[in-house]
Scaffold this active site. Structure first.
Site, PDB file in Angstrom:
ATOM      1  N   LEU A 141       0.863  -1.169   0.000  1.00  0.00           N
ATOM      2  CA  LEU A 141       0.000   0.000   0.000  1.00  0.00           C
ATOM      3  C   LEU A 141       0.904   1.226   0.000  1.00  0.00           C
ATOM      4  O   LEU A 141       1.973   1.218   0.616  1.00  0.00           O
ATOM      5  CB  LEU A 141      -0.894   0.026   1.249  1.00  0.00           C
ATOM      6  CG  LEU A 141      -1.912  -1.105   1.415  1.00  0.00           C
ATOM      7  CD1 LEU A 141      -2.626  -0.973   2.761  1.00  0.00           C
ATOM      8  CD2 LEU A 141      -2.925  -1.094   0.279  1.00  0.00           C
ATOM      9  N   ASP A 142       0.492   2.283  -0.694  1.00  0.00           N
ATOM     10  CA  ASP A 142       1.272   3.505  -0.705  1.00  0.00           C
ATOM     11  C   ASP A 142       1.432   4.040   0.716  1.00  0.00           C
ATOM     12  O   ASP A 142       0.601   3.772   1.591  1.00  0.00           O
ATOM     13  CB  ASP A 142       0.600   4.570  -1.572  1.00  0.00           C
ATOM     14  CG  ASP A 142       0.515   4.149  -3.035  1.00  0.00           C
ATOM     15  OD1 ASP A 142       1.383   3.369  -3.472  1.00  0.00           O
ATOM     16  OD2 ASP A 142      -0.415   4.608  -3.727  1.00  0.00           O
ATOM     17  N   LYS A 143       2.473   4.825   0.927  1.00  0.00           N
ATOM     18  CA  LYS A 143       2.749   5.391   2.247  1.00  0.00           C
ATOM     19  C   LYS A 143       1.523   6.104   2.819  1.00  0.00           C
ATOM     20  O   LYS A 143       1.186   5.940   3.987  1.00  0.00           O
ATOM     21  CB  LYS A 143       3.926   6.363   2.162  1.00  0.00           C
ATOM     22  CG  LYS A 143       4.269   7.027   3.481  1.00  0.00           C
ATOM     23  CD  LYS A 143       5.429   7.991   3.328  1.00  0.00           C
ATOM     24  CE  LYS A 143       5.743   8.689   4.652  1.00  0.00           C
ATOM     25  NZ  LYS A 143       6.875   9.647   4.523  1.00  0.00           N
ATOM     26  N   THR A 145      -1.607   5.631   2.139  1.00  0.00           N
ATOM     27  CA  THR A 145      -2.824   4.817   2.136  1.00  0.00           C
ATOM     28  C   THR A 145      -2.828   3.900   3.344  1.00  0.00           C
ATOM     29  O   THR A 145      -1.835   3.230   3.635  1.00  0.00           O
ATOM     30  CB  THR A 145      -2.924   3.985   0.846  1.00  0.00           C
ATOM     31  OG1 THR A 145      -2.926   4.856  -0.285  1.00  0.00           O
ATOM     32  CG2 THR A 145      -4.189   3.138   0.831  1.00  0.00           C
ATOM     33  N   ARG A 242      -5.436   5.816  -7.593  1.00  0.00           N
ATOM     34  CA  ARG A 242      -5.171   7.253  -7.634  1.00  0.00           C
ATOM     35  C   ARG A 242      -5.077   7.756  -9.071  1.00  0.00           C
ATOM     36  O   ARG A 242      -5.607   8.817  -9.412  1.00  0.00           O
ATOM     37  CB  ARG A 242      -3.895   7.550  -6.857  1.00  0.00           C
ATOM     38  CG  ARG A 242      -3.993   7.163  -5.382  1.00  0.00           C
ATOM     39  CD  ARG A 242      -2.639   7.057  -4.717  1.00  0.00           C
ATOM     40  NE  ARG A 242      -1.986   8.360  -4.638  1.00  0.00           N
ATOM     41  CZ  ARG A 242      -0.712   8.504  -4.272  1.00  0.00           C
ATOM     42  NH1 ARG A 242       0.025   7.446  -3.962  1.00  0.00           N
ATOM     43  NH2 ARG A 242      -0.184   9.717  -4.217  1.00  0.00           N
TER      44      ARG A 242
END
Length: 326
Positions: A141-143, A145, A242
């Site tokens: 997961l993105d930082k 998120t 995104r």
């Protein structure tokens, strides 16, 4: 698949088959993505010559040699005593709720405070497939998120989970606050994604030359200039949600890379909404649900994590604003 050399002699029935597709059929419990990675890293030879093209078309009489590398040791990664929100754990895997602001693994000069550092302090056993930087990490997961993430403790479980991701048998459902209100209550975004040539930190949609990406969405609530949207991933590309939401003109509120941060602040026409956005300091995106088959017990598991407080604060402010316009 053990870390030993496998030799295959190509028969007439396999003539004209792609190298990666042949290896998928010849090996057990290994994903196409992982095999393609091995091919590109030089772990496969055809007729004693390294073949780094997964699309190589086999010929009758070819000799294919697959030599998987040993799992890289984890000794050089530094464990840190960081609290984890664990949803489930057994001897095979661990499922947790990742907080926003935490990197999944070390990157770009950041070697501390990541999920990997925390996992190494918590677990004595993690899959070594990801090496010293990404032990046990099957997906990320993105930082910015938050939400549900599964981590493998053994190489066998890592490969099996990777195969489930590749086959799209894992259900991943997200919720996001987006800018604007989509014209359709439900829809599907099917647009190829590639890395931006202008900014290598960004991904972008392209007509040709990218990787196919599919996101299904449903509007759960609509407010004044904002919406709460549920998103289900059919594929799992980097920054997929995104990028796709920006592509249809509804970037995730607060997203600093894909246009959602400034637009949300510009559209926030109440102080509570503006304050909630400023407190958010990230994209309003949360991985709410993860469903998959346990690689060992074969039980279908379903995990959910509630929206974090910063997103709830924003949603509450938007609901209050919407009621005032009734």
């Amino acid at each position: 698949m053990e870390n030993e050399t496998h030799i295959y002699h190509i028969q007439t029935e396999h003539k004209g088959k792609r190298l990666d597709r042949f290896l998928i059929s010849a090996t057990e419990g290994v994903s196409r993505t992982y095999l393609q990675k091995l091919i590109r890293e030089g772990a496969v030879t055809v007729n004693d010559k390294v073949s780094k093209q997964p699309s190589y078309m086999l010929r009758s009489g070819d000799q294919v040699c697959l030599s998987p590398p040993d799992s890289r040791p984890l000794e050089t990664a530094l464990p840190e005593d960081i609290s984890l929100d664990i949803l489930y754990e057994d001897s095979h895997l661990i499922v947790l709720n990742k907080p926003a602001g935490m990197l999944v693994h070390p990157a770009s000069g950041v070697n501390e405070g990541t999920l990997v550092n925390a996992l190494l302090a918590h677990c004595t056993d993690l899959s070594g497939i990801g090496g010293v930087e990404r032990p046990g990490i099957v997906h990320r997961l993105d930082k910015g998120t938050s939400g549900v993430l599964v981590v493998a403790k053994t190489d066998v479980v890592h490969r099996e989970l990777s195969l489930q991701f590749e086959k799209h048998s894992i259900t991943r459902q997200y919720v996001a606050v987006v800018c604007g209100v989509p014209a359709e209550v439900t829809g599907t975004i099917d647009a190829q994604i590639a890395r931006s040539r202008r900014d290598r930190r960004r991904m972008t949609t392209v007509k040709n030359g990218g990787r196919r990406a599919v996101t299904h969405y449903q509007v759960l609530e609509s407010y004044h200039k904002f919406s709460l949207v549920q998103l289900t991933l059919e594929t799992g590309r980097l920054h997929q949600i995104r990028v796709h939401l920006q592509h249809i003109g509804h970037p995730v509120a607060g997203d600093p890379i894909y246009g959602g941060e400034q637009r949300a602040l510009n559209d926030a026409n109440s102080l509570p909404v503006k304050h909630a956005l400023m407190h958010l300091k990230r994209q309003a995106l949360h991985a709410r649900t993860l469903q998959f088959e346990h690689p060992v017990t074969h039980e279908r598991l379903n995990f959910s994590a509630p929206k974090p407080a910063d997103m709830e604060r924003l949603i509450d402010a938007l609901r209050t604003l919407a009621r005032s316009h009734l």
